[in-house]
Design an enzyme around this catalytic site. Structure first.
Site: not given
Length: 153
Positions: A56, A113, A129
């Site tokens: 990510c 994240h 993502e």
């Protein structure tokens, strides 16, 4: 150089389908790279050290780098916490979000994240993502959980 939101989003979108690789995108320069099995907590056996791709923060690093004309290496190649703490990241409210902003998931003490908000597409708020092992880079509806919004300045 200011961030060109359109170039940032285009750079991320161009990576759709790229494999997720834990630690991928953290080479000496922003871009796809081999991942690592160090600190890996996903499904075993770990294949990150044999997979060229992005995690990510590696994807966000690359997109911001392209969007700033190859001048900003967000978090200096580090992880989501490094990006969150980068001096070029301005924390904003969810109400002030716009395309090109980042959403860091969870809380300042537990960031796990980051995704790139790409705005509203066909009536839905969307993000792009590199989510997890075995899921390639993809564009999906925005998931709102505990999160912190940010803009690269």
């Amino acid at each position: 150089m200011p961030v060109d939101v359109n170039k940032t989003i285009a750079a991320a979108r161009a990576q759709k389908g790229t494999p997720y690789s834990w630690g991928g995108g953290h080479g000496s320069k922003p871009g796809k790279s081999l991942g690592t099995c160090k600190w890996y907590s996903g499904p075993h056996p770990c294949k990150a050290d044999k997979t060229v791709g992005f995690d990510c923060s590696g994807l966000v690093r690359y997109a911001v780098y392209v969007g700033t004309g190859n001048t900003v290496d967000l978090g200096k190649g580090g992880n989501t916490t490094s990006q969150y703490n980068d001096s070029r990241v301005q924390h904003i409210t969810a109400a002030n979000r716009r395309a090109g902003d980042l959403i860091f998931y969870e809380s300042p003490s537990n960031i796990y994240h980051v995704a790139l908000f790409i705005g509203t597409v066909n009536g839905k708020e969307m993000m792009i993502e590199a989510q997890k092992t075995n899921v390639p880079v993809h564009e999906v509806p925005l998931r709102l959980t505990k999160g912190i919004w940010a803009r690269v300045k």
